[in-house]
Design a protein around this motif. Structure first.
Motif, PDB file in Angstrom:
ATOM      1  N   PRO A  70      72.406 100.309  28.570  1.00  0.00           N
ATOM      2  CA  PRO A  70      73.228  99.163  28.161  1.00  0.00           C
ATOM      3  C   PRO A  70      74.319  99.573  27.174  1.00  0.00           C
ATOM      4  CG  PRO A  70      70.901  98.592  28.119  1.00  0.00           C
ATOM      5  CD  PRO A  70      70.971 100.075  28.346  1.00  0.00           C
ATOM      6  N   LYS A  71      75.530  99.037  27.391  1.00  0.00           N
ATOM      7  CA  LYS A  71      76.644  99.334  26.499  1.00  0.00           C
ATOM      8  C   LYS A  71      77.479  98.073  26.330  1.00  0.00           C
ATOM      9  CE  LYS A  71      80.334 102.682  25.640  1.00  0.00           C
ATOM     10  NZ  LYS A  71      81.025 103.895  26.133  1.00  0.00           N
ATOM     11  N   PHE A  72      77.464  97.518  25.125  1.00  0.00           N
ATOM     12  CA  PHE A  72      78.197  96.295  24.836  1.00  0.00           C
ATOM     13  C   PHE A  72      79.132  96.535  23.662  1.00  0.00           C
ATOM     14  CE2 PHE A  72      73.895  95.049  26.323  1.00  0.00           C
ATOM     15  CZ  PHE A  72      74.266  94.583  27.582  1.00  0.00           C
ATOM     16  N   VAL A  73      80.188  95.737  23.596  1.00  0.00           N
ATOM     17  CA  VAL A  73      81.190  95.864  22.545  1.00  0.00           C
ATOM     18  C   VAL A  73      81.174  94.605  21.695  1.00  0.00           C
ATOM     19  CG1 VAL A  73      83.641  96.146  22.036  1.00  0.00           C
ATOM     20  CG2 VAL A  73      82.615  97.352  23.980  1.00  0.00           C
ATOM     21  N   ALA A  74      81.030  94.763  20.389  1.00  0.00           N
ATOM     22  CA  ALA A  74      80.977  93.616  19.481  1.00  0.00           C
ATOM     23  C   ALA A  74      82.266  92.816  19.560  1.00  0.00           C
ATOM     24  CB  ALA A  74      80.744  94.103  18.050  1.00  0.00           C
ATOM     25  N   GLY A  75      82.129  91.508  19.666  1.00  0.00           N
ATOM     26  CA  GLY A  75      83.294  90.631  19.690  1.00  0.00           C
ATOM     27  C   GLY A  75      83.981  90.524  21.030  1.00  0.00           C
ATOM     28  N   GLN A  76      83.448  91.186  22.043  1.00  0.00           N
ATOM     29  CA  GLN A  76      84.074  91.154  23.365  1.00  0.00           C
ATOM     30  C   GLN A  76      83.693  89.865  24.085  1.00  0.00           C
ATOM     31  OE1 GLN A  76      82.797  93.725  26.890  1.00  0.00           O
ATOM     32  NE2 GLN A  76      84.536  94.897  26.119  1.00  0.00           N
ATOM     33  N   LYS A  77      84.699  89.038  24.413  1.00  0.00           N
ATOM     34  CA  LYS A  77      84.451  87.772  25.074  1.00  0.00           C
ATOM     35  C   LYS A  77      84.421  87.986  26.585  1.00  0.00           C
ATOM     36  CE  LYS A  77      86.632  84.976  21.473  1.00  0.00           C
ATOM     37  NZ  LYS A  77      87.686  83.976  21.163  1.00  0.00           N
ATOM     38  N   THR A  78      83.308  87.659  27.193  1.00  0.00           N
ATOM     39  CA  THR A  78      83.172  87.855  28.633  1.00  0.00           C
ATOM     40  C   THR A  78      82.068  86.963  29.179  1.00  0.00           C
ATOM     41  OG1 THR A  78      82.653  89.455  30.375  1.00  0.00           O
ATOM     42  CG2 THR A  78      81.612  89.805  28.239  1.00  0.00           C
ATOM     43  N   ASN A  79      82.229  86.548  30.413  1.00  0.00           N
ATOM     44  CA  ASN A  79      81.204  85.774  31.116  1.00  0.00           C
ATOM     45  C   ASN A  79      80.432  86.623  32.115  1.00  0.00           C
ATOM     46  OD1 ASN A  79      82.008  83.325  29.866  1.00  0.00           O
ATOM     47  ND2 ASN A  79      83.691  83.110  31.319  1.00  0.00           N
ATOM     48  N   LEU A  80      80.689  87.929  32.113  1.00  0.00           N
ATOM     49  CA  LEU A  80      80.098  88.801  33.125  1.00  0.00           C
ATOM     50  C   LEU A  80      78.624  89.065  32.841  1.00  0.00           C
ATOM     51  CD1 LEU A  80      82.948  91.456  33.451  1.00  0.00           C
ATOM     52  CD2 LEU A  80      82.515  89.495  34.932  1.00  0.00           C
ATOM     53  N   PRO A  81      77.836  89.319  33.888  1.00  0.00           N
ATOM     54  CA  PRO A  81      76.440  89.729  33.684  1.00  0.00           C
ATOM     55  C   PRO A  81      76.382  91.031  32.886  1.00  0.00           C
ATOM     56  CG  PRO A  81      76.858  89.164  35.983  1.00  0.00           C
ATOM     57  CD  PRO A  81      78.184  89.191  35.312  1.00  0.00           C
ATOM     58  N   GLU A  82      75.263  91.258  32.231  1.00  0.00           N
ATOM     59  CA  GLU A  82      75.136  92.414  31.343  1.00  0.00           C
ATOM     60  C   GLU A  82      75.342  93.738  32.074  1.00  0.00           C
ATOM     61  OE1 GLU A  82      71.457  92.223  29.242  1.00  0.00           O
ATOM     62  OE2 GLU A  82      72.073  90.503  28.012  1.00  0.00           O
ATOM     63  N   GLN A  83      74.853  93.836  33.324  1.00  0.00           N
ATOM     64  CA  GLN A  83      75.000  95.100  34.046  1.00  0.00           C
ATOM     65  C   GLN A  83      76.465  95.393  34.379  1.00  0.00           C
ATOM     66  OE1 GLN A  83      72.014  93.871  36.936  1.00  0.00           O
ATOM     67  NE2 GLN A  83      70.880  95.756  36.561  1.00  0.00           N
ATOM     68  N   LEU A  84      77.234  94.356  34.692  1.00  0.00           N
ATOM     69  CA  LEU A  84      78.654  94.571  34.947  1.00  0.00           C
ATOM     70  C   LEU A  84      79.399  94.879  33.652  1.00  0.00           C
ATOM     71  CD1 LEU A  84      79.669  91.950  37.676  1.00  0.00           C
ATOM     72  CD2 LEU A  84      79.742  94.439  37.837  1.00  0.00           C
ATOM     73  N   GLN A  85      78.999  94.239  32.563  1.00  0.00           N
ATOM     74  CA  GLN A  85      79.593  94.585  31.263  1.00  0.00           C
ATOM     75  C   GLN A  85      79.362  96.054  30.949  1.00  0.00           C
ATOM     76  OE1 GLN A  85      78.889  91.955  27.858  1.00  0.00           O
ATOM     77  NE2 GLN A  85      78.103  90.417  29.284  1.00  0.00           N
ATOM     78  N   THR A  86      78.126  96.511  31.158  1.00  0.00           N
ATOM     79  CA  THR A  86      77.788  97.908  30.894  1.00  0.00           C
ATOM     80  C   THR A  86      78.616  98.845  31.762  1.00  0.00           C
ATOM     81  OG1 THR A  86      75.531  97.427  30.168  1.00  0.00           O
ATOM     82  CG2 THR A  86      75.935  99.622  31.066  1.00  0.00           C
ATOM     83  N   LEU A  87      78.742  98.520  33.044  1.00  0.00           N
ATOM     84  CA  LEU A  87      79.512  99.370  33.959  1.00  0.00           C
ATOM     85  C   LEU A  87      80.960  99.475  33.506  1.00  0.00           C
ATOM     86  CD1 LEU A  87      79.274 100.881  36.764  1.00  0.00           C
ATOM     87  CD2 LEU A  87      80.307  98.833  37.742  1.00  0.00           C
ATOM     88  N   LEU A  88      81.559  98.344  33.173  1.00  0.00           N
ATOM     89  CA  LEU A  88      82.959  98.342  32.748  1.00  0.00           C
ATOM     90  C   LEU A  88      83.144  99.070  31.419  1.00  0.00           C
ATOM     91  CD1 LEU A  88      83.827  94.668  33.708  1.00  0.00           C
ATOM     92  CD2 LEU A  88      84.824  96.702  34.724  1.00  0.00           C
ATOM     93  N   ASN A  89      82.268  98.806  30.456  1.00  0.00           N
ATOM     94  CA  ASN A  89      82.397  99.443  29.146  1.00  0.00           C
ATOM     95  C   ASN A  89      82.131 100.941  29.205  1.00  0.00           C
ATOM     96  OD1 ASN A  89      83.022  97.041  27.827  1.00  0.00           O
ATOM     97  ND2 ASN A  89      80.879  96.542  27.459  1.00  0.00           N
ATOM     98  N   THR A  90      81.373 101.376  30.214  1.00  0.00           N
ATOM     99  CA  THR A  90      81.059 102.803  30.355  1.00  0.00           C
ATOM    100  C   THR A  90      82.154 103.549  31.100  1.00  0.00           C
ATOM    101  OG1 THR A  90      78.677 102.317  30.361  1.00  0.00           O
ATOM    102  CG2 THR A  90      79.367 104.459  31.222  1.00  0.00           C
ATOM    103  N   LEU A  91      82.681 102.942  32.162  1.00  0.00           N
ATOM    104  CA  LEU A  91      83.602 103.670  33.047  1.00  0.00           C
ATOM    105  C   LEU A  91      85.079 103.495  32.702  1.00  0.00           C
ATOM    106  CD1 LEU A  91      82.038 103.321  36.615  1.00  0.00           C
ATOM    107  CD2 LEU A  91      81.717 105.101  34.911  1.00  0.00           C
TER     108      LEU A  91
END
Length: 709
Positions: A337-358
């Motif tokens: 899991p990789k999340f960014v503090a303060g990042q506004k998003t409605n995406l599921p956690e797995q897609l957030q992780t994919l985007l924040n990683t790649l």
């Protein structure tokens, strides 16, 4: 320069050696290592030829010259030196190299002899020690060379080799390096595994019909075990032999993926019954659950592409294999899991992780990594607007006051901002319309490539959105160039040729996608530029883009399967016109829509054709509605006509216009006027009222000015 004295001292033996070297280079030029090719080019530079040697030695050396000429024509010199292929056996490192280079020029009978000798030695090879694996490696290497020349090999021989490998796995599994520490593995052990992978890849690609249930199990399980071993040994990727191990394993994965995605004609019926489902349900997931984290892990451990130990070859191979990752495995990835503090998003956690990683890898200073990250993200971009719409799905009609606003992923926008800052440093002094030369594969090249790839992903995101969301634009500030807009852009991690055209082609592709899918946004930007930039962009777009897009827009009308009750739509390619005819009862309306020469920068004109039974003011309102939609919203002509027709239909059904936008159907969310004033009884769109209240800072009715409850 050879002096006469030196020429006499050289003698027949020396001349023979030189002639042999020249002839060797001539015969193996296409397959020779770089050092041999360089040596061959050096000889003519110093005028070291058979003719010159003989003249300097004051003798014609007729015998040597005849031998040299005959060898060039018939390739006989080298063959006469080795006699027969049996002389290469038992294989040594030197004889193996010689066989690999000579194999393409050997006769069919000689290649058949090589196959027989290598297979015989392979089947009789006694495995005694993991480090003493040269004989098996060499035999497989010779066999591979012969197979590459399309030499015929009987099915029984191929099956015997696979059976031998399976026996090795049962009796001496350590040969396969499963769960091994590759830092401690010898070059010989790694080479043996590489040759086994090559043979299995060749078997799948060219002779899959010979494989049975047990063979497929052995092949697929070995492939997955090799991948697991590679994934657990990234610290050893500085070793060229380990990189070759990883690259060949990924090559086997690519071959299998190609085979199962499109089996040869008639092959599907010959496969074991459950093999296809096992591949799709188990092995594909197993492969990419290792490959995706492997890409991330390599880039975390090796951060400097300029380092001589940087595993570029392994990254290329991993990128090629990840080309086949299914989108459902990306949306359900198992990355940490990789999340960014303060990042506004409605995406599921797995897609957030994919985007924040790649997304950070788009700016990684290694082209294969950038292209791989871009390709993976491009697969999930069409899924993201769906997630946004699902998150808004719980809103009721009473909550539709604020217009929907489609925003690209925050992680991608963050990378774009970073890339823009870097780009300012690189191209800050280059004016619009001027040229800048960027050295391929330089740091500047990687930065610009990442920036353009980010934009291409954003445009893919908007293109996948539904039209009512796409109209809500984001609020933020020697080769024929025509081919950049008509030819498909090929971005491959293995691409070598034409690198100087990659960035120009990608830049044109991004601009083309922008004006095609977000014309209103580009038009707004263009109208706000200073005169010099305004004219340069106008000239460029008119020359290279407008004709292509106009032809596509007109063609989309011609080929559209959308039908309208009581309205017909026709297109005229020569004049770039679309004619819509609406008729109901005694009412007849004709619209003529014409694309400008600089489409889509210039405004689309909507002109009046014939009309019967429509008041002048109502007619002007309808013309304005369609013109406004085509000018200010990112929709196609067919989408605009569909909205316009719905407005006209509702008007004839007795539904009154919203007195703010003067349309029956809202241009963004397609809602009807429902919010009624209790005093004057006029109805308005919720979104229009919301804009009215927020812009005027009042809560009064736009018409009667009474407080709106």
């Amino acid at each position: 320069m050879f002096s006469k004295v030196y020429g006499l001292q050289l003698g027949l033996h020396g001349m023979s050696e030189v002639l042999f070297a020249v002839q060797w280079c001539e015969e193996v030029m296409e397959l020779s290592p770089a050092v041999v090719a360089d040596y061959h080019r050096m000889l003519p530079d110093v005028k070291l030829t058979a003719d010159r040697i003989s003249k300097q030695a004051e003798t014609r050396c007729d015998v040597l010259e005849t031998l040299f000429a005959r060898s060039l024509e018939e390739g006989s010199l080298v063959r006469e030196l080795y006699g027969s292929v049996e002389s290469f056996f038992p294989l040594t490192e030197h004889s193996l190299c010689t066989v690999q280079i000579l194999c393409p020029s050997l006769s069919r009978e000689e290649r058949e002899s090589l196959i027989a000798l290598s297979v015989s030695e392979l089947l009789n090879w006694q495995v005694t020690d993991q480090d003493d694996s040269f004989s098996g490696t060499a035999c497989l290497a010779v066999l591979h060379c012969c197979l590459e020349t399309e030499a015929a090999v009987e099915e029984e021989i191929l099956l015997a080799i696979v059976a031998t490998m399976m026996e090795w796995r049962n009796s001496k599994e350590e040969l396969f390096l499963f769960n091994s520490d590759l830092k401690k593995a010898s070059a010989g052990a790694l080479s043996l595994n590489v040759e086994m992978m090559r043979f299995l890849s060749r078997l799948v690609a060219h002779s899959p019909a010979v494989l049975r249930d047990t063979h497929w199990d052995f092949l697929l399980c070995s492939m997955l075990a090799w991948l697991e071993t590679a994934s657990e040994n990234t610290a050893a990727f500085w070793n060229p032999w380990v990189q070759l191990f990883v690259s060949q394993n990924c090559g086997l994965i690519v071959t299998l993926s190609e085979f199962f995605s499109a089996p040869p004609a008639g092959m599907a019926d010959l496969l074991p019954p459950q093999l296809k489902s096992e591949w799709e349900e188990f092995f594909v997931e197993g492969i990419h659950s290792w490959l995706l984290p492997l890409l991330v892990k390599i880039t975390e451990e090796y951060t400097e592409p300029d380092d001589p130990l940087f595993p570029l070859a392994a990254l290329r191979a991993v990128g090629e294999a990840l080309h086949w990752v299914p989108v459902q495995l990306l949306t359900q990835n198992k990355l940490p899991p990789k999340f960014v503090a303060g990042q506004k998003t409605n995406l599921p956690e797995q897609l957030q992780t994919l985007l924040n990683t790649l997304t950070p890898l788009l700016l990684f200073k290694a082209r294969p990594v950038q292209l791989t990250a871009s390709h993976i993200l491009s697969k999930v971009m069409p899924q993201l607007p769906e997630c946004d719409s699902e998150s808004d799905g719980g809103k009721s009609e009473e909550d539709d006051g604020e217009e929907p606003c489609l925003s690209p992923p925050a992680a991608l926008m963050s990378i774009l901002v970073t890339a823009e800052d870097l780009l300012d440093n690189i191209l800050g002094g280059v004016q619009v319309g001027e040229y800048a030369v960027v050295q391929p594969l330089s740091d500047e090249h990687c930065c610009i490539l990442g920036y353009l790839l980010a934009w291409k992903l954003i445009l893919t995101f908007f293109k996948a959105s539904s039209s009512h969301l796409r109209v809500q634009r984001p609020r933020r500030g020697s080769k024929d160039p025509k081919t950049f807009f008509t030819e498909d852009l090929c971005l491959s991690v293995h691409k070598r040729d034409g690198m100087q055209w990659e960035l120009p082609h990608l830049a044109c592709s991004v601009y083309y996608s922008a004006v095609k899918d977000l014309p209103a946004m580009v038009r707004l930007w263009w109208n706000g530029q200073e005169k010099r930039i305004f004219n340069t962009v106008d000239k460029f777009t008119s020359k290279y883009v407008s004709n292509v897009l106009s032809a596509q827009e007109i063609a989309s009308v011609h080929t559209s399967t959308q039908t309208f009750h009581s309205m017909t739509v026709k297109a005229r390619s020569a004049t770039r016109e679309v004619i819509a005819t609406y008729s109901v009862d005694d009412i007849f309306i004709e619209l003529v829509i014409q694309l400008p020469p600089n489409y889509p920068l210039g405004s689309i004109s909507v002109e009046s054709g014939r009309r019967v039974g429509v008041a002048v003011q109502q007619w002007r309102n309808w013309m304005l509605q369609l013109s406004t939609y085509l000018t200010h919203q990112n929709g196609s002509i067919m989408e605009g006509l569909a909205l316009w027709k719905n407005n006209v239909d509702k008007r004839f059904e007795g539904v009154e216009d919203c007195m703010i936008c003067f349309s029956v159907i809202h241009g963004s969310n397609y809602s009807l006027p429902k919010k009624a004033c209790r005093t004057c009884k006029k109805k308005f769109h919720s979104a229009c009222l919301y804009k009215w209240f927020t812009s005027s800072n009042k809560s009064t009715c736009p018409l009667c000015r009474e407080t709106f409850f």
